[in-house]
Write a protein that holds these residues in place. Structure first.
Motif, PDB file in Angstrom:
ATOM      1  N   TYR A 132       0.808  -1.213   0.000  1.00  0.00           N
ATOM      2  CA  TYR A 132       0.000   0.000   0.000  1.00  0.00           C
ATOM      3  C   TYR A 132       0.846   1.271   0.000  1.00  0.00           C
ATOM      4  N   VAL A 137       6.243   7.771  -2.993  1.00  0.00           N
ATOM      5  CA  VAL A 137       6.801   7.746  -1.639  1.00  0.00           C
ATOM      6  C   VAL A 137       8.086   6.918  -1.630  1.00  0.00           C
ATOM      7  N   VAL A 388       3.877  14.499  -3.634  1.00  0.00           N
ATOM      8  CA  VAL A 388       4.191  13.384  -2.729  1.00  0.00           C
ATOM      9  C   VAL A 388       5.687  13.083  -2.767  1.00  0.00           C
ATOM     10  N   THR A 392       8.179  13.776   0.491  1.00  0.00           N
ATOM     11  CA  THR A 392       8.883  12.628   1.073  1.00  0.00           C
ATOM     12  C   THR A 392      10.390  12.851   1.060  1.00  0.00           C
ATOM     13  N   GLU A 406       5.906   8.061   6.788  1.00  0.00           N
ATOM     14  CA  GLU A 406       4.600   8.379   7.382  1.00  0.00           C
ATOM     15  C   GLU A 406       3.982   9.607   6.723  1.00  0.00           C
ATOM     16  N   VAL A 407       4.783  10.673   6.597  1.00  0.00           N
ATOM     17  CA  VAL A 407       4.271  11.903   5.989  1.00  0.00           C
ATOM     18  C   VAL A 407       3.950  11.681   4.517  1.00  0.00           C
ATOM     19  N   VAL A 409       3.081   8.894   2.936  1.00  0.00           N
ATOM     20  CA  VAL A 409       1.848   8.109   2.791  1.00  0.00           C
ATOM     21  C   VAL A 409       0.635   8.964   3.136  1.00  0.00           C
ATOM     22  N   ALA A 410       0.762   9.806   4.181  1.00  0.00           N
ATOM     23  CA  ALA A 410      -0.351  10.672   4.566  1.00  0.00           C
ATOM     24  C   ALA A 410      -0.687  11.668   3.450  1.00  0.00           C
ATOM     25  N   VAL A 411       0.335  12.288   2.872  1.00  0.00           N
ATOM     26  CA  VAL A 411       0.096  13.235   1.778  1.00  0.00           C
ATOM     27  C   VAL A 411      -0.511  12.513   0.576  1.00  0.00           C
ATOM     28  N   ALA A 413      -2.338   9.879   0.645  1.00  0.00           N
ATOM     29  CA  ALA A 413      -3.729   9.551   0.976  1.00  0.00           C
ATOM     30  C   ALA A 413      -4.634  10.770   0.804  1.00  0.00           C
ATOM     31  N   VAL A 414      -4.168  11.929   1.269  1.00  0.00           N
ATOM     32  CA  VAL A 414      -4.961  13.155   1.133  1.00  0.00           C
ATOM     33  C   VAL A 414      -5.160  13.495  -0.340  1.00  0.00           C
TER      34      VAL A 414
END
Length: 570
Positions: A132, A137, A388, A392, A406-407, A409-411, A413-414
């Motif tokens: 995932y 990233v 992204v 990263t 972490e950041v 993947v979060a970006v 996702a957003v």
């Protein structure tokens, strides 16, 4: 789950993580290729193991011990037939702050703790989650590691003591300010020689191990010219015996966050490396991700017990193994045995290698990790991918690797949620052509038009989820002058709890204004969620849920007629 069910399930899961005879099924056909590949990988791994050991702050010996111990254990217990494990640049980046805060003696403790966490992740079946992680990233993370590794080599390349600090960029700047440039000429010359050999030699002969040739040549130059440069120094002439580090509860608590970061990195980098190997060799059994985590956990525990560093699967060495013809775990085991032989037989010679020579090797390695062609492709693919990737990369360089993932993947996702929300929509549809009605059912055109005016059909496309529910609520709140609203849900591909709750709010709001809501085409996979959150209960009647649009419209027209008749009689 009952005990009778749990025990057989647990036994099957543990057996799936254990080594199998089938791991060596191809050995009768491939053993010659495996031995040659193992020797080739060892030649490539030697300068890298020494260099990453020095970069981590523990010294060259620790890097070599890690490559032997962790490399052998991961080869036997890991989930990939092709993976070669050992110290890596990414791990050196993470360990340097640990050494600065807690000292070198804390690193084996961190390795053991992190190994336990990775092993537990394998037992719990977390290995598949790496699938995932978005490609931008991974590339931003890899590119950032290359930048940090290059920055870390500045003190070694200049033969200057490393400045205080944890951020590689700031340390490099401070080191440059404290450098005696007259003394730095000799180490810089060796760095230039190594870089030149590693760039030119592969173009002349791809089969030669460029890094090893560069190290040998530069070391000979330093010896013949009697250059005053820092050397690796004395190496052990044998592997140390395993021993448990002495720690107390306070020390363990202080190191837990570092162990968690190391475990996350070990799992991530190992699974990514194995995925790369799977893509390079289509004829080999795919990596078992949970077993790979289990093996990497054991490898880290073993490395810590022998005083080594945390280890991961190494992408560069694994790729060399595949290209050299390795097909079973024997290749990775051979690599570990060759490095062990070097410890026992060639320690004094290895100890004469200048540190600046290792810096040159790692600078070239770092440069190869920064793939400009891939970076340009990602940036040209669109603003979301570029964002992204850049975020990263920046977080990797400025902060740390685990935070970067972490950041990133979060970006990602957003960005994905934003794109999904944009592709979703609420559309008012014209009423389908009405079938001819009998004289008793309003034959006049004006009457038929009146029915149409009191029925509104809306189609929801895409996703009805937390990121977009407010827009749907606001649009449907504007509905007026109708008696029935038909919501077509057949094109809703995703419905979450927020989306279901939004449907309840929409239905309640319209009902308070005297408007009946009919739902058409609620998908079977959404039915349970909608029912549990009260969507069906919010309808005026459970029969207001339809599978066919014509049935829904017929019901709507009948309701409008009744309403109009009641209003006329009143």
């Amino acid at each position: 789950m009952s005990l009778e069910t749990f025990l057989p399930t647990a036994r099957r899961r543990l057996l799936a993580l254990a080594p199998h005879r089938s791991d060596y099924a191809d050995l009768p056909r491939s053993w010659r290729h495996d031995l040659i590949a193992g020797l080739t990988v060892a030649i490539v791994a030697l300068p890298l193991a020494l260099g990453f050991g020095v970069s981590s702050g523990l010294g060259a010996a620790a890097g070599l011990i890690t490559a032997v111990v962790a490399g052998a254990v991961a080869a036997v217990f890991g989930g990939s037939h092709l993976q070669v494990s050992g110290p890596t640049g990414a791990m050196a980046v993470v360990l340097l702050p640990v050494v600065a805060r807690h000292g070198a003696e804390a690193v084996p403790v961190v390795a053991i703790m992190a190994g336990g966490l990775v092993l537990l992740a394998g037992v719990l079946g977390i290995g598949r989650l790496v699938a995932y992680i978005p490609w931008p990233v991974v590339e931003g993370f890899t590119c950032g590691i290359g930048v940090v590794i290059a920055l870390q080599q500045v003190p070694l390349a200049l033969d200057t003591p490393r400045a205080e600090g944890e951020n590689a960029g700031l340390v490099a700047l401070r080191t440059l300010g404290a450098t005696d440039w007259a003394q730095a000429v000799a180490p810089l010359a060796l760095v230039a020689l190594v870089v030149a050999v590693m760039i030119v030699l592969p173009r002349l002969h791809k089969g030669l191990p460029a890094s090893l040739v560069a190290v040998v040549l530069a070391t000979l130059v330093a010896e013949v010219a009697r250059l005053d440069v820092d050397r690796i120094g004395v190496l052990p002439d044998s592997l140390p015996g395993p021993h448990l580090p002495v720690v107390d509860l306070a020390t363990t608590s202080a190191l837990f966050s570092a162990a968690l970061a190391v475990a996350a990195l070990a799992a991530l980098e190992s699974l990514l490396s194995a995925r790369v190997a799977d893509g390079m060799a289509d004829d080999i059994e795919r990596t078992r991700p949970n077993r790979e985590l289990f093996g990497q956990g054991l490898a880290n525990i073993a490395s810590g017990l022998f005083g080594g560093l945390p280890a991961t699967g190494a992408i560069a060495r694994t790729a060399v193994n595949v290209r050299a013809g390795g097909r079973t775990r024997v290749a990775a085991l051979m690599h570990a045995l060759v490095l062990a032989a070097i410890i026992y037989l060639a320690g004094p010679l290895v100890g004469r290698i200048p540190l600046s020579v290792l810096a040159g090797v790692l600078l070239v390695t770092a440069a190869r990790m920064v793939d400009l062609r891939t970076a340009r492709a990602i940036c040209r693919s669109g603003r979301s991918g570029a964002l992204v990737f850049c975020v990263t990369l920046a977080v990797t360089v400025v902060f740390d690797l685990v935070m970067a993932v972490e950041v990133g993947v979060a970006v990602a996702a957003v960005v994905a949620l934003r794109a999904m929300a944009r592709s979703s929509g609420l559309h008012r549809e014209p009423m389908p052509h009405e079938a001819e009605e009998s004289h008793e059912q309003l034959t006049a055109d004006t009457g038929r038009t009146l029915l149409h005016e009191h029925i509104a059909v809306y189609r929801i496309d895409g996703a009805l989820f937390f990121a977009d529910v407010r827009r749907f609520l606001d649009e449907l709140a504007l509905v007026s002058d109708v008696r029935v609203v038909v919501l077509r849900l057949g094109n809703v591909r995703m419905l979450d709890a927020s989306g279901a709750n939004a449907l309840v709010e929409i239905i309640d709001d319209l009902r308070r204004r005297g408007i009946v809501v009919l739902l058409k085409g609620l998908r079977p996979e959404h039915q349970r969620l909608a029912d549990s959150l009260g969507v069906i209960a919010a309808l005026a009647d459970e029969r207001h849920l339809f599978d066919d649009l014509d049935d829904a419209l017929a019901h709507a027209r009948a309701h409008v007629r009744r309403s109009l008749d009641t209003a006329t009689m009143g």
